[in-house]
Design a protein around this motif. Structure first.
Motif, PDB file in Angstrom:
ATOM      1  N   SER A 127      73.982  95.350  27.755  1.00 60.54           N
ATOM      2  CA  SER A 127      72.782  94.480  28.103  1.00 60.54           C
ATOM      3  C   SER A 127      74.287  92.900  27.078  1.00 60.54           C
ATOM      4  N   ASP A 128      74.630  93.337  25.966  1.00 63.74           N
ATOM      5  CA  ASP A 128      75.357  92.887  24.950  1.00 63.74           C
ATOM      6  C   ASP A 128      76.506  91.955  26.198  1.00 63.74           C
ATOM      7  N   PHE A 129      77.283  92.553  27.067  1.00 61.06           N
ATOM      8  CA  PHE A 129      78.306  91.773  28.310  1.00 61.06           C
ATOM      9  C   PHE A 129      78.265  90.781  27.922  1.00 61.06           C
ATOM     10  N   ASP A 130      77.712  90.359  28.834  1.00 64.73           N
ATOM     11  CA  ASP A 130      77.546  88.402  28.796  1.00 64.73           C
ATOM     12  C   ASP A 130      77.254  87.505  27.442  1.00 64.73           C
ATOM     13  N   LYS A 131      76.364  88.331  27.069  1.00 63.20           N
ATOM     14  CA  LYS A 131      76.963  87.777  25.076  1.00 63.20           C
ATOM     15  C   LYS A 131      78.057  87.606  24.576  1.00 63.20           C
ATOM     16  N   PHE A 132      79.367  88.706  24.845  1.00 61.62           N
ATOM     17  CA  PHE A 132      80.568  89.324  24.436  1.00 61.62           C
ATOM     18  C   PHE A 132      81.094  87.632  25.208  1.00 61.62           C
ATOM     19  N   ASP A 133      81.390  88.121  26.410  1.00 57.93           N
ATOM     20  CA  ASP A 133      82.074  87.187  27.596  1.00 57.93           C
ATOM     21  C   ASP A 133      82.425  85.552  27.342  1.00 57.93           C
ATOM     22  N   ILE A 134      80.073  85.023  26.771  1.00 61.30           N
ATOM     23  CA  ILE A 134      79.776  83.677  26.370  1.00 61.30           C
ATOM     24  C   ILE A 134      81.208  83.139  24.677  1.00 61.30           C
ATOM     25  N   ALA A 135      81.013  84.161  24.433  1.00 59.38           N
ATOM     26  CA  ALA A 135      81.604  84.348  23.007  1.00 59.38           C
ATOM     27  C   ALA A 135      83.469  84.013  23.127  1.00 59.38           C
ATOM     28  N   PHE A 136      83.354  85.304  24.138  1.00 55.10           N
ATOM     29  CA  PHE A 136      84.674  85.001  24.458  1.00 55.10           C
ATOM     30  C   PHE A 136      85.607  83.724  24.764  1.00 55.10           C
ATOM     31  N   MET A 137      84.475  82.845  26.074  1.00 56.35           N
ATOM     32  CA  MET A 137      85.082  81.870  26.661  1.00 56.35           C
ATOM     33  C   MET A 137      84.964  80.872  25.656  1.00 56.35           C
ATOM     34  N   GLU A 138      83.824  80.920  24.237  1.00 60.81           N
ATOM     35  CA  GLU A 138      83.628  79.374  24.302  1.00 60.81           C
ATOM     36  C   GLU A 138      84.890  79.489  23.007  1.00 60.81           C
ATOM     37  N   TYR A 139      85.323  80.944  22.524  1.00 59.30           N
ATOM     38  CA  TYR A 139      86.337  80.562  21.694  1.00 59.30           C
ATOM     39  C   TYR A 139      87.767  80.092  22.013  1.00 59.30           C
ATOM     40  N   PHE A 140      88.030  80.848  23.315  1.00 60.47           N
ATOM     41  CA  PHE A 140      88.881  81.117  23.778  1.00 60.47           C
ATOM     42  C   PHE A 140      90.001  79.597  24.732  1.00 60.47           C
ATOM     43  N   LYS A 141      88.691  78.492  24.963  1.00 63.81           N
ATOM     44  CA  LYS A 141      88.594  77.474  26.153  1.00 63.81           C
ATOM     45  C   LYS A 141      89.455  76.885  25.803  1.00 63.81           C
ATOM     46  N   ASN A 142      90.255  76.376  24.802  1.00 64.54           N
ATOM     47  CA  ASN A 142      91.354  75.909  24.985  1.00 64.54           C
ATOM     48  C   ASN A 142      92.747  76.106  25.146  1.00 64.54           C
ATOM     49  N   ILE A 143      92.566  77.953  25.823  1.00 68.03           N
ATOM     50  CA  ILE A 143      93.985  78.439  25.458  1.00 68.03           C
ATOM     51  C   ILE A 143      94.154  78.352  26.937  1.00 68.03           C
ATOM     52  N   LYS A 144      95.704  77.743  26.994  1.00 68.90           N
ATOM     53  CA  LYS A 144      96.508  77.594  28.452  1.00 68.90           C
ATOM     54  C   LYS A 144      96.955  78.636  29.119  1.00 68.90           C
ATOM     55  N   MET A 145      96.372  79.668  30.326  1.00 62.58           N
ATOM     56  CA  MET A 145      96.710  81.404  30.586  1.00 62.58           C
ATOM     57  C   MET A 145      98.002  80.562  31.443  1.00 62.58           C
TER      58      MET A 145
END
Length: 136
Positions: free
Chosen positions: A53-71
């Motif tokens: 049930s916490d997978f979405d929380k982690f995904d949101i945190a990950f996306m917020e933290y790494f939002k400016n990283i160019k792949m």
């Protein structure tokens, strides 16, 4: 390192203990993320998330933290499996062939790689022109 990521995760509702965080940092230090953002994500999710049930929380945190990283461009899985044989005998390799060519920039190297991969129709092992393993 990545202390801000811990706070972003906690801000999104993940309850991460110091023991879990230190375990995560140790795993990163040991190279278990394989120096990739995808590896970091998978490792973090495995260690820091306790319930499904916490997978979405982690995904949101990950996306917020790494939002400016160019792949960068990722190699397709089949090419990575092909190149990562793990059984390569390096005792007789020509070290000059594998030395870093400082006269060629990254774009030229990528162009050459794409050119070779389109020419190549099957697995290649040995030699120093086509893409493969066990060069020579």
């Amino acid at each position: 390192m990545f202390t801000d990521f811990l706070y972003v995760c906690r801000d999104k509702g993940l309850k991460i203990s110091m023991t879990e965080w230190i375990t995560f940092m140790d795993a990163l230090d040991k190279g278990l993320a394989h120096s990739s953002l995808e590896g970091f994500y998978n490792l973090g999710r495995m260690i820091l998330v306790k319930t499904e049930s916490d997978f979405d929380k982690f995904d949101i945190a990950f996306m917020e933290y790494f939002k400016n990283i160019k792949m960068g461009e990722e190699l397709p899985t089949d090419i990575m499996k092909f190149l990562d044989k793990g059984d390569m005998d390096t005792s007789n390799l020509n070290k000059d062939v594998y030395s870093f060519d400082t006269t060629r920039d990254m774009e030229e190297t990528k162009r050459m790689f794409r050119e070779r991969i389109t020419e190549q129709k099957e697995e290649h092992n040995g030699g120093n022109y086509l893409i493969g393993t066990s060069g020579g």
